[in-house]
Enzyme design. Structure first.
Site, PDB file in Angstrom:
ATOM      1  N   SER A   1       0.540  -0.779  -0.053  1.00  0.00           N
ATOM      2  CA  SER A   1      -0.383   0.351   0.124  1.00  0.00           C
ATOM      3  C   SER A   1       0.960   1.193   0.042  1.00  0.00           C
ATOM      4  O   SER A   1       1.731   1.697   0.446  1.00  0.00           O
ATOM      5  CB  SER A   1      -0.859   0.502   1.593  1.00  0.00           C
ATOM      6  OG  SER A   1       0.097  -0.077   2.847  1.00  0.00           O
ATOM      7  N   ASP A   2       0.414   1.980  -0.947  1.00  0.00           N
ATOM      8  CA  ASP A   2       0.850   3.862  -1.056  1.00  0.00           C
ATOM      9  C   ASP A   2      -0.197   4.865  -1.071  1.00  0.00           C
ATOM     10  O   ASP A   2      -0.860   4.359  -0.965  1.00  0.00           O
ATOM     11  CB  ASP A   2       1.781   3.320  -1.756  1.00  0.00           C
ATOM     12  CG  ASP A   2       1.534   3.037  -3.065  1.00  0.00           C
ATOM     13  OD1 ASP A   2       1.221   3.964  -3.773  1.00  0.00           O
ATOM     14  OD2 ASP A   2       2.300   2.367  -4.093  1.00  0.00           O
TER      15      ASP A   2
ATOM     16  N   ASN B   1       5.295   7.196  -4.819  1.00  0.00           N
ATOM     17  CA  ASN B   1       3.990   7.245  -5.416  1.00  0.00           C
ATOM     18  C   ASN B   1       3.368   8.213  -7.450  1.00  0.00           C
ATOM     19  O   ASN B   1       2.115   7.190  -7.154  1.00  0.00           O
ATOM     20  CB  ASN B   1       3.215   6.027  -5.321  1.00  0.00           C
ATOM     21  CG  ASN B   1       4.609   4.498  -5.268  1.00  0.00           C
ATOM     22  OD1 ASN B   1       5.315   4.452  -4.015  1.00  0.00           O
ATOM     23  ND2 ASN B   1       4.434   3.824  -5.478  1.00  0.00           N
TER      24      ASN B   1
ATOM     25  N   GLU C   1      11.281   9.490  -4.628  1.00  0.00           N
ATOM     26  CA  GLU C   1      11.305   8.400  -5.717  1.00  0.00           C
ATOM     27  C   GLU C   1       9.937   8.771  -5.915  1.00  0.00           C
ATOM     28  O   GLU C   1       8.505   9.145  -4.830  1.00  0.00           O
ATOM     29  CB  GLU C   1      11.152   6.880  -5.154  1.00  0.00           C
ATOM     30  CG  GLU C   1      11.418   5.752  -6.162  1.00  0.00           C
ATOM     31  CD  GLU C   1      11.129   4.007  -5.492  1.00  0.00           C
ATOM     32  OE1 GLU C   1      10.636   3.430  -6.685  1.00  0.00           O
ATOM     33  OE2 GLU C   1      11.486   4.044  -4.259  1.00  0.00           O
TER      34      GLU C   1
ATOM     35  N   ASP D   1      12.853  -1.717 -14.591  1.00  0.00           N
ATOM     36  CA  ASP D   1      11.855  -2.023 -13.904  1.00  0.00           C
ATOM     37  C   ASP D   1      12.196  -3.010 -14.883  1.00  0.00           C
ATOM     38  O   ASP D   1      11.689  -3.637 -16.290  1.00  0.00           O
ATOM     39  CB  ASP D   1       9.901  -1.719 -13.991  1.00  0.00           C
ATOM     40  CG  ASP D   1       9.192  -3.041 -13.457  1.00  0.00           C
ATOM     41  OD1 ASP D   1       9.294  -2.537 -12.214  1.00  0.00           O
ATOM     42  OD2 ASP D   1       9.303  -3.796 -14.090  1.00  0.00           O
TER      43      ASP D   1
ATOM     44  N   HIS E   1      14.005  -1.197  -9.666  1.00  0.00           N
ATOM     45  CA  HIS E   1      12.435  -1.120  -8.945  1.00  0.00           C
ATOM     46  C   HIS E   1      12.299  -2.721  -8.971  1.00  0.00           C
ATOM     47  O   HIS E   1      12.594  -3.656  -9.685  1.00  0.00           O
ATOM     48  CB  HIS E   1      11.682  -0.609  -9.545  1.00  0.00           C
ATOM     49  CG  HIS E   1       9.603  -0.738  -8.825  1.00  0.00           C
ATOM     50  ND1 HIS E   1       9.061  -2.111  -9.343  1.00  0.00           N
ATOM     51  CD2 HIS E   1       9.360  -0.693  -7.468  1.00  0.00           C
ATOM     52  CE1 HIS E   1       8.217  -1.563  -9.268  1.00  0.00           C
ATOM     53  NE2 HIS E   1       7.892  -1.535  -7.272  1.00  0.00           N
TER      54      HIS E   1
END
Length: 447
Positions: free
Chosen positions: A26-27, A251, A275, A324, A351
């Site tokens: 969760s973010d 995020n 980030e 990624d 990532h």
């Protein structure tokens, strides 16, 4: 052509894990992710199979699976790609279909789908060679590596000749760096303590555990409430002490001005980087954030392709490049990004987390160390301690370092029992959670 030398089948699964129930992942932008994989298996007449995936966070995983299936005609019946030339040709064919490319071009669902298939082909090629992907890549000549890259749209920043020079300069030390990597492992940091949905007690407990396990850096999610972020940073700093880095991750939550204001307020707590402070497509916005406040800037997990990475580097917009393994078009496009980062002298800190992302991206970072940048200074791979037990060759992190994979392939093979249990929507894990519709309100139809 013998069946063993041909791709004979193409299998795609919609696999989802109910991680939202514990707020894992969760973010500030993604409060309830169900970590998921659109998972592809390439079959041959005999011998190893090729495994690849796209990572999503739940809804839309069926869309990704459909996109991967649309690429089957380019693969089934094709000779098994075993050489740099064959892998380059496959990457070109998957990313240059004019009608499918129109859906991007070269970004979004179709680019990610191409990446899943490209990565599955690399898994298959490395497995046939009896090598892990990082060693398979590092065994290729500089000329073969350059042949894998699509330089269209890059040549104003990186030419094939420049790429070849970078790789040739790194070639003499490959064997020594590979030996050191096998002996020492690759530096890691962990995000496991920092999910925004965790309460303070869990944050402190997991941060202390991270230090005890040897990590020299942790990461916290931020961006929902500034006062909460200040409190959580204070708690984390007290838990880990002054010698451990604490990165923060918004995020994509903020506009540019808000990012500058927020990070100016958090700067006294000495975050190692911020980030994804704003939209991953906003190159000039990242440059403004970097110049407008004192904290270093990292981004990349949602950057759509090599072109946007090129522009971020040209604009001096990032201090850390975060590749990624499953966002762009697979190994080939990530090789282009690694070469761009080496040209501009910017560290690559991949990532990871998700489903299988740690397993995949460790190979790219280790290859970068051995054969491209030749350095792991100020470089770390993200580590998240979720879902590794579903893979046949899971990552191993010891004393805060990734152990170099030794098993042939890309570490991407998911256990058949895990696929069967978590297949959406008819696997037993999901059947038990819907009555009569899934907990997220999706129709009960097969993906």
């Amino acid at each position: 052509m013998a069946a063993a030398d041909t791709v004979t089948g193409f299998e795609v699964h919609d696999v989802r894990f109910p991680t939202s129930e514990q707020r894992d992942g969760s973010d500030a932008m993604n409060p309830d992710p169900d970590y998921s994989a659109a998972y592809v298996v390439l079959h041959t007449g005999s011998g190893p199979r090729g495994h690849g995936l796209c990572f999503t966070i739940g809804r839309g995983n069926d869309v990704m699976a459909a996109a991967i299936r649309s690429l089957a005609p380019y693969v089934v019946g094709r000779p098994v790609p075993a050489t740099a030339a064959a892998l380059a040709a496959l990457h070109h064919d998957l990313t240059h279909d004019s009608q499918l490319r129109w859906l991007g071009p070269e970004k979004g669902v179709m680019q990610m789908a191409a990446g899943a298939v490209v990565n599955a082909a690399w898994d298959l090629a490395a497995a046939r060679a009896g090598l892990p992907v990082w060693e398979f890549l590092a065994a290729l000549t500089p000329e073969e590596l350059v042949s894998l890259v699509d330089f269209r749209y890059l040549s104003d920043a990186l030419t094939p000749a420049e790429a070849l020079a970078i790789l040739r300069a790194a070639a003499p030390g490959r064997a020594e760096r590979a030996a050191r990597l096998k002996a020492e492992g690759y530096p890691a940091y962990t995000t496991s303590p920092g999910w925004l949905g965790y309460d303070d007690a869990k944050l402190v407990r997991l941060a202390k555990r991270a230090v005890a396990e040897g990590f020299g850096q942790i990461k916290l999610k931020v961006g929902a409430d500034l006062d909460d972020d200040k409190r959580r940073l204070r708690l984390a700093r007290d838990a880990v002490g002054p010698g451990v880095r604490i990165a923060v991750d918004a995020n994509q939550r903020w506009d540019v001005a808000e990012a500058v204001r927020w990070m100016t307020a958090l700067a006294p707590y000495a975050p190692h980087w911020i980030e994804e402070p704003t939209s991953p497509d906003d190159v000039l916005g990242h440059a403004a954030v970097r110049s407008g406040q004192p904290v270093k800037v990292a981004t990349g997990e949602h950057v759509a392709n090599r072109v946007v990475f090129k522009q971020l580097l040209q604009a001096g917009a990032v201090d850390f490049v975060q590749i990624d393994a499953a966002r762009v078009a697979g190994v080939n496009e990530n090789l282009a990004i690694l070469l761009l980062a080496a040209k501009y002298g910017v560290p690559v800190c991949p990532h990871a987390g998700g489903v299988g992302l740690c397993e995949l991206v460790q190979h790219l970072a280790m290859f970068d160390y051995v054969a491209v940048s030749g350095s792991w200074e100020d470089r770390v791979i993200e580590y998240v301690d979720h879902l590794h037990d579903h893979f046949s060759d899971p990552v191993v992190v010891e004393r805060g370092r990734y152990r170099a994979p030794a098993a042939p392939g890309f570490s991407a093979r998911m256990k058949p029992a895990s696929i069967a249990a978590h297949r959406f929507p008819d696997g037993p894990v999901w059947r038990a959670r819907r009555s009569p519709r899934s907990r997220h309100g999706e129709q009960e139809v097969s993906a």
